[in-house]
Design a protein around this motif. Structure first.
Motif, PDB file in Angstrom:
ATOM      1  N   GLY A   1      -4.381  16.955   1.701  1.00 36.72           N
ATOM      2  CA  GLY A   1      -4.498  15.816   0.790  1.00 36.72           C
ATOM      3  C   GLY A   1      -3.638  14.661   1.284  1.00 36.72           C
ATOM      4  N   HIS A   2      -2.436  15.008   1.757  1.00 32.45           N
ATOM      5  CA  HIS A   2      -1.565  13.962   2.300  1.00 32.45           C
ATOM      6  C   HIS A   2      -2.143  13.396   3.600  1.00 32.45           C
ATOM      7  CE1 HIS A   2       1.573  16.260  -0.114  1.00 32.45           C
ATOM      8  NE2 HIS A   2       1.453  15.087  -0.705  1.00 32.45           N
ATOM      9  N   LEU A   3      -2.817  14.267   4.356  1.00 29.35           N
ATOM     10  CA  LEU A   3      -3.470  13.785   5.582  1.00 29.35           C
ATOM     11  C   LEU A   3      -4.552  12.767   5.215  1.00 29.35           C
ATOM     12  CD1 LEU A   3      -3.879  14.054   8.688  1.00 29.35           C
ATOM     13  CD2 LEU A   3      -5.646  15.738   8.191  1.00 29.35           C
TER      14      LEU A   3
ATOM     15  N   HIS B   1       8.980  -3.222  -9.197  1.00 30.71           N
ATOM     16  CA  HIS B   1       9.644  -3.651  -7.969  1.00 30.71           C
ATOM     17  C   HIS B   1       8.637  -4.258  -6.991  1.00 30.71           C
ATOM     18  CE1 HIS B   1      11.864  -3.178  -4.122  1.00 30.71           C
ATOM     19  NE2 HIS B   1      12.926  -3.395  -4.880  1.00 30.71           N
ATOM     20  N   ARG B   2       7.471  -3.642  -6.897  1.00 33.15           N
ATOM     21  CA  ARG B   2       6.452  -4.121  -5.949  1.00 33.15           C
ATOM     22  C   ARG B   2       5.894  -5.474  -6.355  1.00 33.15           C
ATOM     23  NH1 ARG B   2       3.805   1.911  -4.937  1.00 33.15           N
ATOM     24  NH2 ARG B   2       5.815   2.744  -4.221  1.00 33.15           N
ATOM     25  N   LEU B   3       5.829  -5.722  -7.655  1.00 35.37           N
ATOM     26  CA  LEU B   3       5.315  -7.007  -8.129  1.00 35.37           C
ATOM     27  C   LEU B   3       6.405  -8.079  -8.113  1.00 35.37           C
ATOM     28  CD1 LEU B   3       3.149  -5.715 -11.110  1.00 35.37           C
ATOM     29  CD2 LEU B   3       2.292  -6.820  -9.038  1.00 35.37           C
TER      30      LEU B   3
ATOM     31  N   LEU C   1      11.012  11.013 -15.315  1.00 40.44           N
ATOM     32  CA  LEU C   1       9.888  11.721 -14.689  1.00 40.44           C
ATOM     33  C   LEU C   1       9.205  10.904 -13.601  1.00 40.44           C
ATOM     34  CD1 LEU C   1       9.727  12.275 -18.074  1.00 40.44           C
ATOM     35  CD2 LEU C   1       8.287  14.085 -17.149  1.00 40.44           C
ATOM     36  N   TYR C   2       8.229  11.573 -12.990  1.00 43.62           N
ATOM     37  CA  TYR C   2       7.360  10.963 -11.969  1.00 43.62           C
ATOM     38  C   TYR C   2       6.858   9.590 -12.440  1.00 43.62           C
ATOM     39  CZ  TYR C   2       3.309  11.039  -8.680  1.00 43.62           C
ATOM     40  OH  TYR C   2       2.380  10.772  -7.701  1.00 43.62           O
ATOM     41  N   GLY C   3       6.400   9.529 -13.687  1.00 40.68           N
ATOM     42  CA  GLY C   3       5.836   8.295 -14.231  1.00 40.68           C
ATOM     43  C   GLY C   3       6.891   7.207 -14.432  1.00 40.68           C
TER      44      GLY C   3
ATOM     45  N   ASN D   1       5.795   4.605   2.035  1.00 37.44           N
ATOM     46  CA  ASN D   1       5.709   6.051   1.896  1.00 37.44           C
ATOM     47  C   ASN D   1       6.555   6.446   0.686  1.00 37.44           C
ATOM     48  OD1 ASN D   1       5.046   8.648   2.477  1.00 37.44           O
ATOM     49  ND2 ASN D   1       6.168   8.773   4.425  1.00 37.44           N
ATOM     50  N   HIS D   2       5.861   6.707  -0.414  1.00 39.72           N
ATOM     51  CA  HIS D   2       6.540   7.028  -1.679  1.00 39.72           C
ATOM     52  C   HIS D   2       6.845   8.540  -1.687  1.00 39.72           C
ATOM     53  CE1 HIS D   2       7.309   5.863  -5.943  1.00 39.72           C
ATOM     54  NE2 HIS D   2       6.866   7.061  -6.266  1.00 39.72           N
ATOM     55  N   VAL D   3       7.741   8.918  -0.814  1.00 35.51           N
ATOM     56  CA  VAL D   3       8.035  10.341  -0.603  1.00 35.51           C
ATOM     57  C   VAL D   3       8.646  10.957  -1.869  1.00 35.51           C
ATOM     58  CG1 VAL D   3       9.429  11.952   0.748  1.00 35.51           C
ATOM     59  CG2 VAL D   3       8.391   9.979   1.871  1.00 35.51           C
ATOM     60  N   GLY D   4       8.183  12.143  -2.201  1.00 37.34           N
ATOM     61  CA  GLY D   4       8.753  12.858  -3.345  1.00 37.34           C
ATOM     62  C   GLY D   4      10.092  13.460  -2.939  1.00 37.34           C
ATOM     63  N   ASP D   5      11.155  12.683  -3.102  1.00 36.73           N
ATOM     64  CA  ASP D   5      12.469  13.104  -2.596  1.00 36.73           C
ATOM     65  C   ASP D   5      13.509  13.155  -3.711  1.00 36.73           C
ATOM     66  OD1 ASP D   5      12.854  10.475  -3.208  1.00 36.73           O
ATOM     67  OD2 ASP D   5      13.665   9.890  -1.263  1.00 36.73           O
TER      68      ASP D   5
ATOM     69  N   GLY E   1      -7.231  13.469  -8.730  1.00 38.01           N
ATOM     70  CA  GLY E   1      -6.553  14.148  -9.825  1.00 38.01           C
ATOM     71  C   GLY E   1      -5.469  13.297 -10.476  1.00 38.01           C
ATOM     72  N   GLN E   2      -4.994  12.287  -9.769  1.00 40.38           N
ATOM     73  CA  GLN E   2      -3.917  11.458 -10.323  1.00 40.38           C
ATOM     74  C   GLN E   2      -4.442  10.177 -10.985  1.00 40.38           C
ATOM     75  OE1 GLN E   2      -0.203  11.147  -8.197  1.00 40.38           O
ATOM     76  NE2 GLN E   2      -0.735  12.812  -6.821  1.00 40.38           N
ATOM     77  N   ALA E   3      -5.766  10.067 -11.120  1.00 40.10           N
ATOM     78  CA  ALA E   3      -6.344   8.841 -11.699  1.00 40.10           C
ATOM     79  C   ALA E   3      -5.795   8.587 -13.104  1.00 40.10           C
ATOM     80  CB  ALA E   3      -7.864   8.935 -11.718  1.00 40.10           C
TER      81      ALA E   3
ATOM     82  N   ILE F   1       0.844  -1.198   0.000  1.00 36.08           N
ATOM     83  CA  ILE F   1       0.000   0.000   0.000  1.00 36.08           C
ATOM     84  C   ILE F   1       0.878   1.246   0.000  1.00 36.08           C
ATOM     85  CG2 ILE F   1      -1.953   1.146   1.088  1.00 36.08           C
ATOM     86  CD1 ILE F   1      -2.761  -1.359   2.391  1.00 36.08           C
ATOM     87  N   ASP F   2       0.690   2.040  -1.016  1.00 41.68           N
ATOM     88  CA  ASP F   2       1.441   3.292  -1.198  1.00 41.68           C
ATOM     89  C   ASP F   2       0.531   4.401  -0.702  1.00 41.68           C
ATOM     90  OD1 ASP F   2       2.108   5.766  -2.567  1.00 41.68           O
ATOM     91  OD2 ASP F   2       3.238   4.639  -4.072  1.00 41.68           O
ATOM     92  N   PHE F   3       0.886   5.009   0.422  1.00 40.91           N
ATOM     93  CA  PHE F   3       0.015   6.071   0.940  1.00 40.91           C
ATOM     94  C   PHE F   3       0.799   7.141   1.673  1.00 40.91           C
ATOM     95  CE2 PHE F   3      -0.538   4.977   5.560  1.00 40.91           C
ATOM     96  CZ  PHE F   3       0.075   3.727   5.582  1.00 40.91           C
ATOM     97  N   SER F   4       0.113   8.231   1.966  1.00 41.82           N
ATOM     98  CA  SER F   4       0.692   9.438   2.556  1.00 41.82           C
ATOM     99  C   SER F   4       1.568  10.147   1.521  1.00 41.82           C
ATOM    100  CB  SER F   4       1.473   9.137   3.825  1.00 41.82           C
ATOM    101  OG  SER F   4       1.718  10.351   4.512  1.00 41.82           O
ATOM    102  N   SER F   5       2.770   9.661   1.321  1.00 43.28           N
ATOM    103  CA  SER F   5       3.653  10.107   0.236  1.00 43.28           C
ATOM    104  C   SER F   5       3.731  11.619   0.021  1.00 43.28           C
ATOM    105  CB  SER F   5       3.246   9.407  -1.078  1.00 43.28           C
ATOM    106  OG  SER F   5       3.190   8.014  -0.886  1.00 43.28           O
ATOM    107  N   PRO F   6       4.142  12.370   1.056  1.00 42.46           N
ATOM    108  CA  PRO F   6       4.316  13.821   0.880  1.00 42.46           C
ATOM    109  C   PRO F   6       5.622  14.114   0.128  1.00 42.46           C
ATOM    110  CG  PRO F   6       4.973  13.176   3.096  1.00 42.46           C
ATOM    111  CD  PRO F   6       4.473  11.922   2.412  1.00 42.46           C
ATOM    112  N   ASN F   7       5.864  15.396  -0.079  1.00 41.60           N
ATOM    113  CA  ASN F   7       7.055  15.788  -0.829  1.00 41.60           C
ATOM    114  C   ASN F   7       8.045  16.509   0.065  1.00 41.60           C
ATOM    115  OD1 ASN F   7       5.884  14.841  -3.322  1.00 41.60           O
ATOM    116  ND2 ASN F   7       4.520  16.615  -3.184  1.00 41.60           N
TER     117      ASN F   7
ATOM    118  N   VAL G   1      -2.919   5.252  -2.821  1.00 41.48           N
ATOM    119  CA  VAL G   1      -3.907   6.175  -2.267  1.00 41.48           C
ATOM    120  C   VAL G   1      -3.479   7.613  -2.564  1.00 41.48           C
ATOM    121  CG1 VAL G   1      -5.256   6.760  -0.213  1.00 41.48           C
ATOM    122  CG2 VAL G   1      -4.189   4.496  -0.382  1.00 41.48           C
ATOM    123  N   THR G   2      -4.116   8.217  -3.524  1.00 44.91           N
ATOM    124  CA  THR G   2      -3.828   9.628  -3.838  1.00 44.91           C
ATOM    125  C   THR G   2      -5.127  10.342  -4.202  1.00 44.91           C
ATOM    126  OG1 THR G   2      -3.630   9.632  -6.260  1.00 44.91           O
ATOM    127  CG2 THR G   2      -1.719   8.831  -5.012  1.00 44.91           C
ATOM    128  N   ASP G   3      -5.025  11.655  -4.373  1.00 43.36           N
ATOM    129  CA  ASP G   3      -6.203  12.405  -4.805  1.00 43.36           C
ATOM    130  C   ASP G   3      -6.651  11.932  -6.186  1.00 43.36           C
ATOM    131  OD1 ASP G   3      -5.020  14.846  -6.833  1.00 43.36           O
ATOM    132  OD2 ASP G   3      -3.601  13.820  -5.516  1.00 43.36           O
TER     133      ASP G   3
END
Ligand code: ARG
Length: 624
Positions: free
Chosen positions: A175-177, A363-365, A352-354, A201-205, A380-382, A161-167, A376-378
């Motif tokens: 949204g991150h909350l 990697h996850r698979l 890029l992000y993608g 936590n897929h942090v934007g780092d 807008g990223q569908a 599960i990929d969630f929270s993931s702030p930058n 889990v994201t907003d």
């Protein structure tokens, strides 16, 4: 040992078999058995007779006698037409009832979960009641064997599960909350169902912005690029730094060139650049962690930078597979049915992000061996995730549907969080960004007042504990009770309301139940021995209704997991406390002849409530 199949499933199986036996020539008839919602008629109903009779040869149409000598059709009076219609309707009803009766006759001889035989009221519907003795036993064995026995069984083993993931270097926003709260609940639920859960936590780092930041630090800080104070800045300071460096980047072409050179050095592994980057990440990490600690959320940081080493070879491999196309110098993957392609490498060579998400899904698979991936994201990223999933399928990372290794993959999109006024949400300190820590502070403060009003003598430590549980619980519950795809208003008054559908109300309801059990002063309740000796005898309608809702707990979880909507669970919990209240106003517990039975029922409610709290990330309270 206890029946782990849900009531719904047991009844479904019985009716499915009956339909297949009674109507072997009608293939693909799915048995439909559902709760009625009207306890006066039945607990559950099967409505297959309606559909099945429609597929059988119809009764001959009642035709009026032909006219004597003309070609003209005989004219029917209104009354005659009405009579004709009624006759047709009656023929249909008869057929439907006959079909219903045939289904009933084909049911197994013994249906221990149903009281008497299922029956029709003359029409198409087959009504049935849950057997109260059976239901009492199911509830009781849950008490004896533990609530874990009620966890739905799922075909999956390992969820990622990929969630929270702030930058990094940016304030964590609401949204991150929302992602944090939703993701944590989903993780807890899958853990309860026995899956191994990897909480990422897929942090934007990572990305070009770090070259800009590092270069700005190098040029503006007293310590230059090696300024170690960065490590101790809070997110507000980091964000201000980010803003200034961006302004400079946009306004000063020479700085822009130097920033680009810094990106190159960072990606080339230059030690000073790497250290500066790590300091920025460390400062952000501490701020994020403070929020997770307060909310009791566990996460494993695996940010975008983790996948950086895989990107170049990934793009080469995709090119080797022939699925990369050129688009003005950029490398892209086209996905069927999508308007735009996924860009995996820009013309200047940048990833890029993608690209990172494509490396991450692989990697996850393949390495993490997840058979269920959740993001889990907003909302807008569908579109972004459609492209990532589509590309991953094209590249062969996602095995096809008919392969036993085919994973379940969900993008769990959510709507916006707005202020109470329906506009952008703000905190008391104002400014551009809401401070999550301030939201948490305010919820906690408000609950402190609520608790103190009712218990003036409460000690400092307990007050702190209880107000955190209530305040953070209020925020979480207010989020989870909305269907995740809707926008909702962040409204302190509403979420802390003692009488509404709020965590505050539910935590108090649980505390009240705990106090009943305490008042009974029967150690056999809490040590579990009463559950082994006494039985739950459901007599009063309010007891039956409460037990019926209790045994539906696994069904509520199944519904929630079908489309990953925690509001199915909050709804279940709210109704549970409602049914409990009805029970409690109608049925005395302590000192009655039914004391043992009712204490066990009350205890079961508390156990199920606590399990709901646990899954929703709420901490139960035991005292009002
Ligand atoms: N950092 C991103 C954001 O703030 C969310 C990342 C979601 N996860 C992912 N694998 N793309 O919008």
């Amino acid at each position: 040992s206890m029946q782990r199949t849900t009531f719904r499933e047991m009844v479904h199986q019985a009716f499915q078999g009956a339909i297949e036996r009674a109507f072997p020539d009608l293939p693909n008839q799915q048995a439909v058995v559902a709760p009625t919602g009207n306890p006066k008629i039945a607990d559950y109903q099967c409505n297959n007779a309606m559909i099945i009779s429609g597929r059988l040869p119809q009764p001959p149409k009642e035709k009026p006698a032909p006219a004597e000598n003309g070609q003209e059709k005989p004219k029917l009076s209104k009354a005659e037409q009405k009579k004709l219609k009624a006759a047709e309707q009656e023929a249909r009803n008869k057929l439907q009832n006959k079909v219903a009766q045939q289904i009933i006759d084909a049911l197994p001889e013994s249906l221990p979960m149903i009281a008497g035989r299922p029956a029709t009221a003359g029409g198409a519907f087959i009504n049935m009641r849950v057997d109260t003795a059976w239901m009492g036993q199911v509830v009781q064995s849950m008490l004896v064997e533990g609530i874990d026995k009620w966890a739905p069984r799922l075909p999956h083993k390992r969820a990622v599960i990929d969630f929270s993931s702030p930058n990094v270097a940016k304030e964590m926003h609401v949204g991150h909350l929302r992602s944090t709260i939703l993701g944590d609940t989903l993780a807890r639920t899958l853990e309860y169902c026995g899956l191994e859960v990897v909480r990422l936590n897929h942090v934007g780092d990572w990305g070009t912005q770090f070259g800009m930041l590092i270069q700005y630090i190098a040029e503006s800080r007293p310590g230059g690029i090696n300024d170690t104070n960065i490590e101790h800045e809070d997110l507000g300071q980091l964000q201000a730094l980010y803003k200034k460096s961006k302004e400079r980047f946009d306004a000063d072409p020479e700085f822009k060139e130097r920033a680009k050179a810094a990106v190159g050095r960072l990606q080339g592994g230059d030690a000073e650049c790497l250290q500066a980057w790590q300091r920025i990440c460390k400062a952000s990490r501490q701020a994020f962690q403070a929020v997770y600690d307060r909310l009791g959320v566990k996460l494993e940081e695996r940010g975008e930078s983790f996948y950086n080493p895989f990107l170049a070879s990934l793009v080469e491999e995709l090119a080797g597979q022939g699925i990369i196309e050129d688009s003005n110098g950029a490398k892209v993957v086209w996905v069927e049915g999508q308007e735009n392609p996924l860009i995996v490498q820009k013309a200047d060579g940048a990833f890029l992000y993608g690209t990172t998400d494509l490396a991450a899904i692989r990697h996850r698979l393949q390495t993490e061996k997840g058979d269920w991936l959740i993001y889990v994201t907003d909302l807008g990223q569908a579109g972004h995730f459609d492209l990532v999933f589509g590309s991953a399928k094209k590249a062969g990372f996602i095995l096809p549907k008919d392969d036993p290794g085919h994973p379940r993959i969900d993008h769990v999109g959510f709507g916006l969080v707005l202020g109470a006024d329906g506009k952008r949400i703000r905190t008391r300190s104002g400014g551009d960004n809401v401070r999550l820590s301030e939201l948490l502070d305010e919820a906690k403060e408000r609950c402190q007042t609520t608790i103190k009003d009712r218990r003036e003598d409460i000690g400092e430590e307990e007050l702190d504990m209880a107000s955190s549980a209530m305040g953070y619980g209020a925020i979480k519950y207010a989020d989870l009770k909305n269907h995740r795809t809707t926008n909702y208003k962040f409204d302190f008054d509403a979420m802390c309301d003692l009488k509404g559908n709020t965590a505050v109300y539910l935590l108090y309801a649980h505390a009240r139940i705990a106090s009943i059990v305490r008042k009974a002063d029967r150690p056999e309740v809490s040590d579990g021995s009463l559950a082994k000796s006494a039985s739950i005898d459901l007599e009063h309608p309010a007891e039956v209704a409460l037990a019926l809702h209790l045994i539906r707990f696994p069904e509520a979880l199944e519904d929630m997991l079908e489309d990953l909507t925690p509001n199915r669970l909050t709804e279940y919990l709210y109704i549970l406390s409602d049914k409990f209240n009805t029970f409690y106003t109608n049925c005395h517990v302590i000192g009655e002849a039914q004391e043992d039975s009712r204490l066990l029922l009350v205890q079961s409610v508390a156990v199920v409530m606590r399990q709901c709290f646990h899954l929703l990330g709420l901490t139960p309270l035991y005292r009002i």
